[in-house]
Design an enzyme around this catalytic site. Structure first.
Site, PDB file in Angstrom:
ATOM      1  N   TYR A  62      -5.896 -10.275   8.501  1.00 53.82           N
ATOM      2  CA  TYR A  62      -5.571  -8.858   8.632  1.00 53.82           C
ATOM      3  C   TYR A  62      -5.972  -8.032   7.420  1.00 53.82           C
ATOM      4  CZ  TYR A  62      -2.905 -10.942  12.343  1.00 53.82           C
ATOM      5  OH  TYR A  62      -2.549 -11.668  13.438  1.00 53.82           O
TER       6      TYR A  62
ATOM      7  N   CYS B 104     -11.348   4.105  -8.307  1.00 59.14           N
ATOM      8  CA  CYS B 104     -10.965   4.660  -9.614  1.00 59.14           C
ATOM      9  C   CYS B 104      -9.451   4.627  -9.795  1.00 59.14           C
ATOM     10  CB  CYS B 104     -11.508   6.083  -9.746  1.00 59.14           C
ATOM     11  SG  CYS B 104     -10.936   7.176  -8.438  1.00 59.14           S
TER      12      CYS B 104
END
Length: 108
Positions: free
Chosen positions: A88, A59
């Protein structure tokens, strides 16, 4: 997870996001945000494309994985592929953001 139109833009909401791939969201120290290559897995050779925003499920407006990318029409349950994301991605991301579960990782 979802496809929606808001203010004239089409959004593809995926179940991953910056909490799984911080670099792809442009929030990993990049000065200029650039899209990683993105595709709809089942339609790699499709010629008809539309501009979309590929966003994660968090959100926050920072959870943007593809800004104005041109992809074939995608629906809920289609697999969106993010290429060249780096080794990564997960370990350099805030994986416990809002208590979301860890993602599945697939070696291709």
């Amino acid at each position: 997870m979802d496809r929606k139109v808001s203010r004239g833009k089409t959004f593809l909401v995926v179940d991953g996001g910056m909490h799984h791939q911080m670099a792809a969201s442009g929030n990993f120290g990049q000065v200029i945000r650039r899209n990683y290559p993105i595709a709809v897995a089942a339609r790699l050779d499709a010629e008809d494309v539309e501009p979309v925003q590929v966003v994660g499920c968090l959100c926050t407006p920072l959870d943007l994985l593809g800004n104005g990318v041109h992809l074939p029409h995608a629906e809920v349950d289609d697999l969106i592929v993010l290429f060249q994301a780096g080794a990564y991605g997960l370990t350099a991301s805030p994986t416990a953001f809002l208590s979301h579960p860890a993602p599945q990782e697939v070696l291709v």
